[in-house]
Design an enzyme around this catalytic site. Sequence first.
Site, PDB file in Angstrom:
ATOM      1  CB  THR A  37      -0.623  -0.119   1.734  1.00 29.17           C
ATOM      2  OG1 THR A  37      -0.210  -0.041   2.252  1.00 29.17           O
ATOM      3  CG2 THR A  37      -2.113  -1.382   1.084  1.00 29.17           C
ATOM      4  CG  ASP A  38       4.874   0.865   0.749  1.00 26.39           C
ATOM      5  OD1 ASP A  38       4.658   0.269  -0.035  1.00 26.39           O
ATOM      6  OD2 ASP A  38       5.926   1.166   1.077  1.00 26.39           O
ATOM      7  CD  GLU A 165      15.409  -0.258  -0.598  1.00 27.98           C
ATOM      8  OE1 GLU A 165      14.945  -1.594   0.080  1.00 27.98           O
ATOM      9  OE2 GLU A 165      16.088  -0.060   1.546  1.00 27.98           O
ATOM     10  CG  ASP A 177      10.347  -1.221   4.407  1.00 20.84           C
ATOM     11  OD1 ASP A 177       9.490  -1.450   4.832  1.00 20.84           O
ATOM     12  OD2 ASP A 177      11.008  -2.056   3.778  1.00 20.84           O
TER      13      ASP A 177
END
Length: 387
Positions: A37-38, A165, A177
């Site tokens: 969902t992020d 990332e 995260d």
Amino acid sequence: MNKVLQLGSEYFASQFGGAPDGLWSAPGRVNLIGEHTDYNDGFAFPIAIDKRTTVAARAREDRLLRVTSSSFPGMVEVNLDDVDPDALTGWAAYPLGVAWAMSLAAAGGASGLSGMDLALTSDVPAGAGLSSSAAVECAAALALSDLWGLGLDRPDLARIGQLAENRVVGAPTGIMDQSASLLGEPDHGILLDCQSLKTESVALGFAGAGVGLLVIDTRTSHSHADGGYASRRRSCEDGARRLGVGSLRALGPDDLPRAAAQLDGQTYRRVRHVITENQRVLDTVAALRTSGAAAIGPFLNESHVSMREDFEISTAELDLAVSSAQELGAIGARMTGGGFGGAALALVRNGDAGTVAEGIARDFAQAGYTAPHIFPVTASEGARREL
């Protein structure tokens, strides 16, 4: 000094000689609910766990960055002037990617920064969906921000970790995260609105309810940078475009009939997972606040079905971990993390934890799978300076 910090200091001394200027640590995370969902601007509900990565760091007088990890052989060295995101590979791309991203945030860019020696130690299981990568990024970001005197706040550090990332490692992940690793609190989850980046700490009440989380690491490794994760993201973006919205966050359960009519079957299933998963996050938080921890089991179970059937990111090992836990009396269970391997989690009554763990291990053995690594986790504090 506790054992983890002592290990970090001793490892630094063995690699670089002398003592570090400081030690910083950051936890891995378990996503209680809210998967994929992020990056769709949705909601997620992770917790920081009691498994941490420690970075021991010391500033240098030259421009050299040296990084070493107790988990990997060798030392990687690069001059700050040569830190290029396209040239960084392997495990060192995580801490060095943070250094690159942080140099963009520095007032004078990389030119005003000193070199650094960094030594990494960790007890966050790698490849298990517990975000060992974000633990590295956040511990390194906190260390570099402090030693370079940048004074960046937690949301800034989360964005730096995400940029590293995305751009350096090449994994198209959202910001969940890093937010969990930086903002965690004991016995609390973090309700993250990935659109506004606002966070809210929500009491779990696990201790008072006599329940806890078991992580079942299937020992089947995954990689976020592989094609499966990226293809799911493309499907979501394509679905949003075809439905005329900027992101799937703009859609709710009432939009599903229109989505079914306008999208092909696979894209619809991807979209349906995100829409229903967002609602499950909100329902889980509401249940914790009104009914307590034991009431969230159905949302965990439904989440796994959605990831297995609609998003198609589960594996035979993950499915067995979940079904076995459920049959053995878990309140709820689901796979957690990006999928294609990694770990599942089970919410269990404290008195049942041993029986559930033993039963899952037995079922894995009977299926001929690699023995899983099963361990409890508790919601813990986020990244911090230790020394």
